[in-house]
Design a protein around this motif. Structure first.
Motif, PDB file in Angstrom:
ATOM      1  N   ARG A 207      -0.178   6.761   5.627  1.00  0.00           N
ATOM      2  CA  ARG A 207      -1.051   5.586   5.504  1.00  0.00           C
ATOM      3  C   ARG A 207      -0.720   4.624   4.369  1.00  0.00           C
ATOM      4  N   CYS A 208       0.206   4.942   3.507  1.00  0.00           N
ATOM      5  CA  CYS A 208       0.479   4.065   2.354  1.00  0.00           C
ATOM      6  C   CYS A 208       1.940   3.608   2.313  1.00  0.00           C
TER       7      CYS A 208
ATOM      8  N   CYS B 221       3.627   0.092   3.363  1.00  0.00           N
ATOM      9  CA  CYS B 221       3.545  -1.086   2.476  1.00  0.00           C
ATOM     10  C   CYS B 221       4.135  -0.808   1.092  1.00  0.00           C
ATOM     11  N   HIS B 222       3.836   0.359   0.514  1.00  0.00           N
ATOM     12  CA  HIS B 222       4.263   0.625  -0.878  1.00  0.00           C
ATOM     13  C   HIS B 222       5.637   1.295  -0.958  1.00  0.00           C
TER      14      HIS B 222
ATOM     15  N   LEU C  65       3.564   1.800  -7.394  1.00  0.00           N
ATOM     16  CA  LEU C  65       2.467   2.678  -7.814  1.00  0.00           C
ATOM     17  C   LEU C  65       2.961   3.741  -8.786  1.00  0.00           C
TER      18      LEU C  65
ATOM     19  N   LEU D 142       2.200   4.296 -13.213  1.00  0.00           N
ATOM     20  CA  LEU D 142       0.785   4.090 -13.551  1.00  0.00           C
ATOM     21  C   LEU D 142       0.110   5.442 -13.776  1.00  0.00           C
TER      22      LEU D 142
ATOM     23  N   ILE E 101      -8.297   2.382  -6.623  1.00  0.00           N
ATOM     24  CA  ILE E 101      -8.630   2.732  -5.238  1.00  0.00           C
ATOM     25  C   ILE E 101     -10.153   2.678  -5.073  1.00  0.00           C
TER      26      ILE E 101
ATOM     27  N   PHE F  92     -11.285  -0.959  -4.763  1.00  0.00           N
ATOM     28  CA  PHE F  92     -11.035  -1.511  -3.417  1.00  0.00           C
ATOM     29  C   PHE F  92     -12.066  -0.948  -2.446  1.00  0.00           C
TER      30      PHE F  92
ATOM     31  N   GLY G  16      -4.954  -8.896  -1.548  1.00  0.00           N
ATOM     32  CA  GLY G  16      -6.121  -8.088  -1.908  1.00  0.00           C
ATOM     33  C   GLY G  16      -6.831  -7.591  -0.655  1.00  0.00           C
TER      34      GLY G  16
ATOM     35  N   LYS H  66      -5.538  -7.038   2.306  1.00  0.00           N
ATOM     36  CA  LYS H  66      -4.759  -5.974   2.964  1.00  0.00           C
ATOM     37  C   LYS H  66      -5.082  -4.624   2.343  1.00  0.00           C
ATOM     38  N   MET H  67      -5.122  -4.585   1.015  1.00  0.00           N
ATOM     39  CA  MET H  67      -5.354  -3.313   0.333  1.00  0.00           C
ATOM     40  C   MET H  67      -6.819  -2.887   0.448  1.00  0.00           C
TER      41      MET H  67
ATOM     42  N   SER I  32      -6.972  -1.252   3.640  1.00  0.00           N
ATOM     43  CA  SER I  32      -6.225   0.013   3.641  1.00  0.00           C
ATOM     44  C   SER I  32      -6.950   1.102   2.855  1.00  0.00           C
TER      45      SER I  32
ATOM     46  N   PHE J 280      -8.518   4.006   4.526  1.00  0.00           N
ATOM     47  CA  PHE J 280      -7.742   5.156   5.027  1.00  0.00           C
ATOM     48  C   PHE J 280      -7.956   6.393   4.160  1.00  0.00           C
ATOM     49  N   ILE J 281      -8.539   6.204   2.989  1.00  0.00           N
ATOM     50  CA  ILE J 281      -8.795   7.354   2.097  1.00  0.00           C
ATOM     51  C   ILE J 281     -10.262   7.715   2.282  1.00  0.00           C
TER      52      ILE J 281
ATOM     53  N   VAL K 226      -3.981  12.065  -2.930  1.00  0.00           N
ATOM     54  CA  VAL K 226      -2.941  11.045  -2.768  1.00  0.00           C
ATOM     55  C   VAL K 226      -2.445  10.572  -4.131  1.00  0.00           C
TER      56      VAL K 226
ATOM     57  N   ILE L   8       1.370  10.588  -5.640  1.00  0.00           N
ATOM     58  CA  ILE L   8       2.009   9.400  -6.246  1.00  0.00           C
ATOM     59  C   ILE L   8       2.580   9.777  -7.614  1.00  0.00           C
TER      60      ILE L   8
HETATM   61  C1  HEC Z   1      -1.085  -3.051   4.654  1.00  0.00           C
HETATM   62  C2  HEC Z   1      -0.389  -2.800   3.408  1.00  0.00           C
HETATM   63  C3  HEC Z   1      -0.923  -1.735   2.459  1.00  0.00           C
HETATM   64  C4  HEC Z   1      -1.229  -0.415   2.742  1.00  0.00           C
HETATM   65  C5  HEC Z   1      -1.121   0.305   4.088  1.00  0.00           C
HETATM   66  C6  HEC Z   1      -1.642   0.181   1.477  1.00  0.00           C
HETATM   67  N1  HEC Z   1      -1.593  -0.742   0.483  1.00  0.00           N
HETATM   68 FE1  HEC Z   1      -2.083  -0.425  -1.487  1.00  0.00          FE
HETATM   69  N2  HEC Z   1      -1.781  -2.398  -1.882  1.00  0.00           N
HETATM   70  C7  HEC Z   1      -1.323  -3.332  -0.972  1.00  0.00           C
HETATM   71  C8  HEC Z   1      -1.278  -4.639  -1.598  1.00  0.00           C
HETATM   72  C9  HEC Z   1      -0.808  -5.915  -0.934  1.00  0.00           C
HETATM   73  C10 HEC Z   1      -1.737  -4.467  -2.930  1.00  0.00           C
HETATM   74  C11 HEC Z   1      -1.902  -5.541  -4.024  1.00  0.00           C
HETATM   75  C12 HEC Z   1      -3.341  -6.028  -3.988  1.00  0.00           C
HETATM   76  C13 HEC Z   1      -3.617  -7.163  -4.922  1.00  0.00           C
HETATM   77  O1  HEC Z   1      -2.770  -8.054  -5.046  1.00  0.00           O
HETATM   78  O2  HEC Z   1      -4.712  -7.175  -5.512  1.00  0.00           O
HETATM   79  C14 HEC Z   1      -2.039  -3.032  -3.083  1.00  0.00           C
HETATM   80  C15 HEC Z   1      -2.518  -2.458  -4.250  1.00  0.00           C
HETATM   81  C16 HEC Z   1      -2.731  -1.106  -4.428  1.00  0.00           C
HETATM   82  C17 HEC Z   1      -3.153  -0.476  -5.656  1.00  0.00           C
HETATM   83  C18 HEC Z   1      -3.458  -1.197  -6.980  1.00  0.00           C
HETATM   84  C19 HEC Z   1      -2.236  -1.152  -7.905  1.00  0.00           C
HETATM   85  C20 HEC Z   1      -2.469  -1.817  -9.242  1.00  0.00           C
HETATM   86  O3  HEC Z   1      -1.506  -1.913 -10.008  1.00  0.00           O
HETATM   87  O4  HEC Z   1      -3.578  -2.241  -9.568  1.00  0.00           O
HETATM   88  C21 HEC Z   1      -3.231   0.856  -5.421  1.00  0.00           C
HETATM   89  C22 HEC Z   1      -3.629   1.940  -6.412  1.00  0.00           C
HETATM   90  C23 HEC Z   1      -2.861   1.075  -4.027  1.00  0.00           C
HETATM   91  N3  HEC Z   1      -2.552  -0.133  -3.455  1.00  0.00           N
HETATM   92  C24 HEC Z   1      -2.806   2.317  -3.411  1.00  0.00           C
HETATM   93  C25 HEC Z   1      -2.624   2.492  -2.040  1.00  0.00           C
HETATM   94  C26 HEC Z   1      -2.757   3.781  -1.369  1.00  0.00           C
HETATM   95  C27 HEC Z   1      -3.045   5.102  -2.059  1.00  0.00           C
HETATM   96  C28 HEC Z   1      -2.558   3.541  -0.033  1.00  0.00           C
HETATM   97  C29 HEC Z   1      -2.646   4.521   1.124  1.00  0.00           C
HETATM   98  C30 HEC Z   1      -3.910   5.133   1.348  1.00  0.00           C
HETATM   99  C31 HEC Z   1      -2.285   2.117   0.129  1.00  0.00           C
HETATM  100  N4  HEC Z   1      -2.345   1.530  -1.108  1.00  0.00           N
HETATM  101  C32 HEC Z   1      -2.031   1.502   1.343  1.00  0.00           C
HETATM  102  C33 HEC Z   1      -0.964  -3.100   0.341  1.00  0.00           C
HETATM  103  C34 HEC Z   1      -1.159  -1.919   1.026  1.00  0.00           C
END
Ligand code: HEC
Length: 155
Positions: A59-60, A63-64, A79, A82, A91, A94, A108, A110-111, A114, A117-118, A127, A131
């Motif tokens: 699930r992550c 994108c990451h 990620l 950190l 998390i 969000f 923002g 998108k996340m 996402s 998913f947790i 998770v 990481i």
């Molecule tokens: C569809 C794409 C996508 C998916 C799937 C996704 N992310 Fe993200 N994530 C992003 C984006 C884009 C950002 C930046 C958000 C912003 O600019 O505020 C982000 C930001 C974050 C951050 C904040 C990092 C920071 O430095 O503040 C965390 C933690 C994170 N994601 C964890 C996860 C985890 C864990 C998962 C899986 C469960 C996940 N993401 C799934 C796109 C995604």
């Protein structure tokens, strides 16, 4: 960002007073700082790293990236590097709609979506533990920069 988010409000007030040249200058200085991987957990509770691996890859990673080094074209940040308390807190922000809820902020959003998913507190700890396990080990620290760029890796 929501008004309940005290840390977010503090950072926003500092960021707002920077003019574009100052933003660029600050980014240049920070980008040159050495990569320092967290060495130990400070906030994780009974994490199951294998369960976390499953969640992350499922699930992550799309994108990451599979190694959590981020993907600039998607706006998905790295990620690794950190600390666990920060990852857990973001998390949480969000998930509870403090972060990523401005309709003019597509990354923002998108996340924020996402984070759904947790599904549980335990899954969040699992998770984040996975990481943390992706961080380069101490002896690799000097070469950690190469993780962030597949275009430079061949030079
Ligand atoms: C569809 C794409 C996508 C998916 C799937 C996704 N992310 Fe993200 N994530 C992003 C984006 C884009 C950002 C930046 C958000 C912003 O600019 O505020 C982000 C930001 C974050 C951050 C904040 C990092 C920071 O430095 O503040 C965390 C933690 C994170 N994601 C964890 C996860 C985890 C864990 C998962 C899986 C469960 C996940 N993401 C799934 C796109 C995604």
């Amino acid at each position: 960002m929501k008004s309940q988010d005290i840390q977010g409000a503090l950072m926003a007030s500092i960021a707002k007073v920077l003019v574009p040249e100052q933003m660029k200058a600050v980014a240049e200085v920070v980008a040159k700082m050495p990569f320092v991987a967290p060495t130990h957990s400070v906030a994780l509770k009974d994490p199951n790293v294998e369960e976390g691996r499953f969640i992350f890859m499922d699930r992550c990673a799309q994108c990451h990236r599979f190694n959590a080094t981020g993907e600039m074209t998607f706006g998905s940040p790295p990620l690794i590097g950190l600390q666990d308390w920060y990852l857990l807190a973001q998390i949480g922000k969000f998930k509870n709609g403090w972060r990523g809820v401005d309709p003019t902020d597509p990354n923002g959003t998108k996340m924020q979506q996402s984070s759904g998913f947790i599904e549980s507190e335990q899954a969040k700890h699992d998770v984040v533990a996975f990481i943390l396990s992706l961080n380069p080990k101490k002896e690799d620290e000097t070469s950690a920069d190469s993780l962030f760029s597949n275009t430079q890796a061949t030079q």
